[in-house]
Design an enzyme around this catalytic site. Structure first.
Site, PDB file in Angstrom:
ATOM      1  N   HIS A  27       9.991  -8.814   0.299  1.00  0.00           N
ATOM      2  CA  HIS A  27      11.201  -8.656  -0.513  1.00  0.00           C
ATOM      3  C   HIS A  27      11.616  -7.188  -0.642  1.00  0.00           C
ATOM      4  O   HIS A  27      12.806  -6.861  -0.531  1.00  0.00           O
ATOM      5  CB  HIS A  27      10.984  -9.288  -1.886  1.00  0.00           C
ATOM      6  CG  HIS A  27      10.880 -10.786  -1.822  1.00  0.00           C
ATOM      7  ND1 HIS A  27      10.159 -11.534  -2.704  1.00  0.00           N
ATOM      8  CD2 HIS A  27      11.414 -11.683  -0.937  1.00  0.00           C
ATOM      9  CE1 HIS A  27      10.261 -12.826  -2.398  1.00  0.00           C
ATOM     10  NE2 HIS A  27      11.014 -12.938  -1.321  1.00  0.00           N
ATOM     11  N   ARG A  40       0.830  -1.210   0.000  1.00  0.00           N
ATOM     12  CA  ARG A  40       0.000   0.000   0.000  1.00  0.00           C
ATOM     13  C   ARG A  40       0.871   1.269   0.000  1.00  0.00           C
ATOM     14  O   ARG A  40       1.956   1.276   0.607  1.00  0.00           O
ATOM     15  CB  ARG A  40      -0.953  -0.011   1.194  1.00  0.00           C
ATOM     16  CG  ARG A  40      -0.312   0.354   2.492  1.00  0.00           C
ATOM     17  CD  ARG A  40      -1.264   0.138   3.660  1.00  0.00           C
ATOM     18  NE  ARG A  40      -0.829   0.862   4.827  1.00  0.00           N
ATOM     19  CZ  ARG A  40      -1.050   0.492   6.079  1.00  0.00           C
ATOM     20  NH1 ARG A  40      -1.707  -0.627   6.335  1.00  0.00           N
ATOM     21  NH2 ARG A  40      -0.641   1.227   7.080  1.00  0.00           N
ATOM     22  N   GLU A  42       8.964 -10.775 -11.071  1.00  0.00           N
ATOM     23  CA  GLU A  42       7.522 -10.817 -11.356  1.00  0.00           C
ATOM     24  C   GLU A  42       7.231 -10.406 -12.804  1.00  0.00           C
ATOM     25  O   GLU A  42       6.262 -10.860 -13.406  1.00  0.00           O
ATOM     26  CB  GLU A  42       6.751  -9.908 -10.386  1.00  0.00           C
ATOM     27  CG  GLU A  42       6.471 -10.525  -9.027  1.00  0.00           C
ATOM     28  CD  GLU A  42       7.667 -10.559  -8.090  1.00  0.00           C
ATOM     29  OE1 GLU A  42       8.756 -10.088  -8.472  1.00  0.00           O
ATOM     30  OE2 GLU A  42       7.514 -11.066  -6.951  1.00  0.00           O
ATOM     31  N   GLU A  92      -7.525  -2.871   6.532  1.00  0.00           N
ATOM     32  CA  GLU A  92      -6.686  -3.949   6.016  1.00  0.00           C
ATOM     33  C   GLU A  92      -7.443  -5.212   5.578  1.00  0.00           C
ATOM     34  O   GLU A  92      -8.650  -5.334   5.774  1.00  0.00           O
ATOM     35  CB  GLU A  92      -5.600  -4.293   7.039  1.00  0.00           C
ATOM     36  CG  GLU A  92      -4.335  -3.447   6.846  1.00  0.00           C
ATOM     37  CD  GLU A  92      -3.649  -3.697   5.481  1.00  0.00           C
ATOM     38  OE1 GLU A  92      -4.040  -4.613   4.749  1.00  0.00           O
ATOM     39  OE2 GLU A  92      -2.711  -2.947   5.164  1.00  0.00           O
TER      40      GLU A  92
HETATM   41  C1  LIG Z   1      -3.795  -5.481  -3.064  1.00  0.00           C
HETATM   42  C2  LIG Z   1      -2.721  -5.913  -2.122  1.00  0.00           C
HETATM   43  C3  LIG Z   1      -2.195  -5.037  -1.204  1.00  0.00           C
HETATM   44  C4  LIG Z   1      -1.156  -5.417  -0.357  1.00  0.00           C
HETATM   45  N1  LIG Z   1      -0.630  -4.521   0.527  1.00  0.00           N
HETATM   46  C5  LIG Z   1       0.460  -4.835   1.239  1.00  0.00           C
HETATM   47  C6  LIG Z   1       1.087  -3.851   2.067  1.00  0.00           C
HETATM   48  O1  LIG Z   1       0.640  -2.726   2.193  1.00  0.00           O
HETATM   49  N2  LIG Z   1       2.226  -4.208   2.729  1.00  0.00           N
HETATM   50  C7  LIG Z   1       2.753  -5.467   2.632  1.00  0.00           C
HETATM   51  O2  LIG Z   1       3.793  -5.733   3.218  1.00  0.00           O
HETATM   52  N3  LIG Z   1       2.142  -6.430   1.898  1.00  0.00           N
HETATM   53  C8  LIG Z   1       1.027  -6.124   1.197  1.00  0.00           C
HETATM   54  N4  LIG Z   1       0.415  -7.075   0.425  1.00  0.00           N
HETATM   55  C9  LIG Z   1       0.944  -8.447   0.422  1.00  0.00           C
HETATM   56  C10 LIG Z   1       2.147  -8.563  -0.475  1.00  0.00           C
HETATM   57  O3  LIG Z   1       1.860  -8.036  -1.736  1.00  0.00           O
HETATM   58  C11 LIG Z   1       2.553 -10.012  -0.603  1.00  0.00           C
HETATM   59  O4  LIG Z   1       2.966 -10.502   0.637  1.00  0.00           O
HETATM   60  C12 LIG Z   1       3.641 -10.237  -1.633  1.00  0.00           C
HETATM   61  O5  LIG Z   1       4.078 -11.568  -1.573  1.00  0.00           O
HETATM   62  C13 LIG Z   1       4.795  -9.309  -1.421  1.00  0.00           C
HETATM   63  O6  LIG Z   1       5.750  -9.464  -2.414  1.00  0.00           O
HETATM   64  P1  LIG Z   1       7.165 -10.094  -2.067  1.00  0.00           P
HETATM   65  O7  LIG Z   1       6.876 -11.546  -1.762  1.00  0.00           O
HETATM   66  O8  LIG Z   1       7.930  -9.908  -3.323  1.00  0.00           O
HETATM   67  O9  LIG Z   1       7.686  -9.344  -0.918  1.00  0.00           O
HETATM   68  C14 LIG Z   1      -0.648  -6.720  -0.416  1.00  0.00           C
HETATM   69  C15 LIG Z   1      -1.194  -7.634  -1.318  1.00  0.00           C
HETATM   70  C16 LIG Z   1      -2.210  -7.234  -2.170  1.00  0.00           C
HETATM   71  C17 LIG Z   1      -2.781  -8.220  -3.139  1.00  0.00           C
END
Ligand SMILES: Cc1cc2nc3c(=O)[nH]c(=O)nc-3n(C[C@H](O)[C@H](O)[C@H](O)COP(=O)(O)O)c2cc1C
Length: 482
Positions: free
Chosen positions: A184, A166, A225, A274
């Protein structure tokens, strides 16, 4: 549909009849509340908001993008004619296959792209030019990045990660970034901070929803990605090379902002409604993105993806995709005979995870439960993992709780894992200054105990043959038909 291009995606969705244009809804709460009504429908619409007060016609917001089976199928390039069950079936092992092919679909660098239609630099950057919604009444501000994709580079390996986190609109050129510990992007930010160097970042704020799907699930460490999106689409994502951050800029994106996060620089961010249905902690300091360059298409579209009490914008697709992530992780860890996995939407697709197995040996059920609780797709802010026998449908809470109530004994069958990977937004801990950096997991083994499996009482219920016979004779009387 070219990967990354939202206009191609919109044309395909329009053909399914699942797109509705909403004119005149206000960015302040009206868009958010209308979305909430939409998400509670059996099949939510994709909503394209236009003529938003204070903004010129054409500056639009899309929400509910992948909240139906047809649109999720389309976004994953599996076609629009799937039921939820078909999608779950089609995704078994598929994420691993796509990830394995990602290297063959590295992004293709191009010299030009629609995102270059408008380019602003320095003082000309103005993020308030887009109708970022104020989604929920208790939010701390307007959130421009909800279905976005943040690109960061690992300073040690050069790997480029894409994640959805976010982002609060702080002012014309600053975004508050909320990337939780262990994510990540957060690891990359910490590495740059340790080097005392600014972390270059690129954020795409409107795009083919495939980017948000992949940014929002647990793609393995080291896999890009953007390349993964190329593998799904069967053609590489087109990117421009940024002269500022040297990061790739998705060439067909609607809006791209790029800039830097400086070590130690924070600003108050939040609260925000959230994914589990509660507000996150009151305003707290978070890293800031200083936007130095802004690019957008003509009449750009923001991709909105607001969470809330489930069902919300992404609870449908996050349940399906994260269940597939956990399924593949169990298989990769060598857990045999996994029949199905379901991350329940009511647990925000994280906090209530059910795995069904065909028990093969003593300890098999605990092994499945512990691996599911600790793999990356089940690892963060989990709460309950329930393991059931193969006769239980993990998506049916009535059946799952029947198994818990009747096949488990609390002392024997509940394992606890303490100090597991938690989250600052865990509603149990939001009142603590640091949130729940760690939390506890309960693994409930609701399978028939291995050593009693042959003497465990049989399930009561007429046999399928008997049921078919009496239904054929008297079913009509009950309104059941044949
Ligand atoms: C719409 C949406 C909003 C998200 N917002 C957040 C956020 O604000 N902070 C966060 O840490 N993860 C958030 N997530 C979860 C991460 O996107 C998710 O854990 C993802 O695996 C993170 O990427 P990474 O694995 O490359 O770190 C969100 C997921 C979605 C689908």
């Amino acid at each position: 549909m070219r990967p990354g291009d939202l206009r191609d995606w919109l044309a395909a969705v329009e053909a399914t009849g699942e797109l509705r244009t909403v004119r005149g809804a206000h960015w302040h709460l009206e868009i958010g509340a209308l979305c909430e009504l939409d998400y509670r429908l059996p099949t939510p619409w994709a909503l394209l908001f236009d003529d938003i007060p204070d903004y010129p016609r054409g500056r639009r917001v899309l929400a509910g993008a992948a909240a139906s089976p047809a649109r999720l199928g389309l976004t994953l390039r599996l076609g629009p004619d799937h039921s939820t069950l078909d999608l779950i079936q089609a995704l078994r092992g598929q994420l691993t296959r796509w990830a394995a092919r990602a290297a063959e679909f590295a992004p293709r660098e191009v010299a030009d792209g629609p995102v270059l239609e408008h380019v602003y630099e320095g003082d000309a950057v103005d993020l308030t030019a887009f109708p970022a919604p104020f989604w929920h009444e208790g939010d701390g501000g307007r959130y421009i990045g909800t279905g976005g994709l943040l690109l960061t580079r690992d300073p040690e390996t050069g790997w480029i990660n894409g994640g959805t986190y976010r982002m609060q609109l702080l002012d014309r050129n600053r975004l508050g970034l909320f990337a939780l510990t262990g994510k990540h992007a957060r690891i990359h930010l910490d590495k740059y901070a340790a080097l005392q160097e600014p972390c270059p970042v690129v954020v795409s704020l409107g795009h083919d929803p495939l980017f948000a799907l992949l940014g929002g699930i647990e793609v393995p460490y080291g896999v890009s990605e953007l390349a993964y999106a190329g593998a799904i689409a069967g053609e590489p994502v087109e990117v421009l090379r940024s002269p500022l951050t040297r990061l790739p800029l998705p060439a067909r994106a609607e809006i791209v902002a790029e800039g830097f996060v400086y070590p130690g620089d924070t600003a108050p961010e939040g609260p925000y409604g959230e994914f589990h249905g509660y507000y996150s902690a009151a305003e707290a300091p978070q890293p800031v993105i200083h936007v130095k360059r802004l690019l957008h298409r003509r009449d750009p579209i923001l991709l909105g993806s607001p969470p809330g009490r489930p069902p919300h914008d992404y609870s449908y697709w996050a349940s399906i995709l994260r269940s597939a992530v956990v399924f593949d992780a169990l298989v990769e860890a060598g857990v045999p005979d996994v029949r199905a996995v379901w991350q329940h939407p009511c647990g925000g697709a994280r906090m209530l995870l059910v795995v069904s197995i065909r028990q093969r040996y003593p300890g098999h059920a605990r092994q499945a439960g512990h691996v599911a609780a600790q793999c990356r797709g089940g690892g963060q802010v989990g709460r309950y993992v329930i393991v059931v026998d193969e006769d239980i449908d993990p998506t049916d809470l009535e059946q799952v709780m029947w198994a818990v109530a009747t096949r488990s004994d609390p002392v024997r069958d509940i394992d606890l894992i303490r100090r597991a990977w938690g989250s600052q937004v865990d509603p149990q801990f939001v009142t603590l200054p640091e949130g729940g950096l760690t939390n506890t997991r309960a693994i409930i083994d609701a399978c028939r105990p291995w050593e009693f499996r042959d003497v465990f009482p049989p399930v009561v219920g007429a046999s399928p043959e008997l049921l078919a016979r009496v239904r054929a004779r008297w079913g009509a009387l009950l309104g059941l038909g044949q």
